[in-house]
Motif scaffolding. Structure first.
Motif, PDB file in Angstrom:
ATOM      1  N   VAL A 141       0.860  -1.185   0.000  1.00  0.00           N
ATOM      2  CA  VAL A 141       0.000   0.000   0.000  1.00  0.00           C
ATOM      3  C   VAL A 141       0.890   1.227   0.000  1.00  0.00           C
ATOM      4  CG1 VAL A 141      -1.851   1.244   1.166  1.00  0.00           C
ATOM      5  CG2 VAL A 141      -1.745  -1.247   1.335  1.00  0.00           C
ATOM      6  N   VAL A 142       0.795   2.032  -1.059  1.00  0.00           N
ATOM      7  CA  VAL A 142       1.687   3.177  -1.176  1.00  0.00           C
ATOM      8  C   VAL A 142       0.944   4.464  -0.849  1.00  0.00           C
ATOM      9  CG1 VAL A 142       1.269   3.416  -3.665  1.00  0.00           C
ATOM     10  CG2 VAL A 142       3.354   4.347  -2.676  1.00  0.00           C
ATOM     11  N   ALA A 143       1.560   5.303  -0.001  1.00  0.00           N
ATOM     12  CA  ALA A 143       1.059   6.662   0.170  1.00  0.00           C
ATOM     13  C   ALA A 143       1.247   7.386  -1.161  1.00  0.00           C
ATOM     14  CB  ALA A 143       1.813   7.368   1.295  1.00  0.00           C
ATOM     15  N   THR A 144       0.427   8.407  -1.418  1.00  0.00           N
ATOM     16  CA  THR A 144       0.469   9.002  -2.748  1.00  0.00           C
ATOM     17  C   THR A 144       0.422  10.517  -2.735  1.00  0.00           C
ATOM     18  OG1 THR A 144      -0.704   9.168  -4.874  1.00  0.00           O
ATOM     19  CG2 THR A 144      -2.030   8.664  -2.932  1.00  0.00           C
ATOM     20  N   ARG A 145       1.113  11.089  -3.688  1.00  0.00           N
ATOM     21  CA  ARG A 145       1.089  12.526  -3.915  1.00  0.00           C
ATOM     22  C   ARG A 145      -0.316  13.022  -4.220  1.00  0.00           C
ATOM     23  NH1 ARG A 145       4.911  14.275  -8.011  1.00  0.00           N
ATOM     24  NH2 ARG A 145       3.588  16.093  -8.361  1.00  0.00           N
TER      25      ARG A 145
END
Length: 230
Positions: free
Chosen positions: A118-122
């Motif tokens: 799960v990637v945090a995103t801009r």
């Protein structure tokens, strides 16, 4: 005129032929598992399964699917990847097709992952932090409840060639807390592409193939000490 004994033999042969024909007619067209016996797992479940939830960089916008960093990570470990990432999406920000991470998680809940990235995103950097927090907490909690044995790995925002604004650190902190609160692992990979325009596409945002490789290597460098193996 046939004798009685011959009639009996003929009748017996005819009955046997009918019985054999009947067995052939009702024979199942596919094997049926015995009651209580699980069916054989699909072939692709021979490898650990990994799901990627993320944005356009995780999706691999502008590069081949096998060049996106989740695919490179999966190949490194011998995992089978289901990449659910959607360009433009975030925990709150809708992607190009209107989906947020909510829809990606809904799809994930129907799968059988061993690992979840799960990637945090801009894409959430300009969203209301309270909404990002509530969504991250809710979705990570659902994933943990559905997959208590899966290893959930959160990753900081993959930024482009310029320096990120402070709001990106806010998003990273929100996602880090949501991941660690449910017993997941959170990787701070920094900003490996910052100051390297040669590693991003013309938009200055999305990694090119070389940039995706650097992102994957940076993630691998953080995974190695944690004993994450194939």
């Amino acid at each position: 005129m046939p004798t009685r004994s011959r009639l009996i033999v003929v009748a017996a042969v005819a009955a046997a032929a009918i019985a054999l024909a009947g067995c052939s007619a009702v024979a199942p067209t596919r094997p049926v598992a015995a009651e209580g016996t699980p069916a054989a797992a699909p072939t692709n479940h021979a490898k650990p399964q990994v799901i990627s939830i993320g944005d356009s960089i995780a999706f691999g916008k502008g590069v081949r699917p096998d060049e996106a960093w989740p695919a490179l990570i999966a190949a490194q470990h011998g995992w089978t990847l289901t990449n659910l990432a959607v360009s433009g999406s975030g925990f709150v920000k809708p992607g190009w097709n209107g989906d947020t991470y909510r829809q990606q998680v809904d799809t994930a809940l129907g799968l059988h992952p061993d690992y979840i990235l799960v990637v945090a995103t801009r894409n959430d950097r300009d969203q209301n932090p309270a909404l990002v927090t509530s969504s991250a907490d809710e979705l990570l909690g659902e994933l943990r409840n559905a997959f208590p044995r899966a290893r959930i790995i959160g990753i900081t925002t993959v930024w482009g060639a310029d320096q990120p604004p402070a709001t990106v650190a806010t998003v990273n902190g929100i996602v880090e807390k949501a991941v660690t609160d449910i017993g997941g692992t959170f990787l701070d990979i920094g900003y490996p592409l910052a100051g390297h325009p040669e590693l991003v596409q013309a938009d200055g945002i999305h990694p090119n193939a070389a940039g995706e490789r650097l992102v994957a290597k940076t993630i691998e460098d953080r995974l190695a000490p944690l004993g994450v193996t194939s």
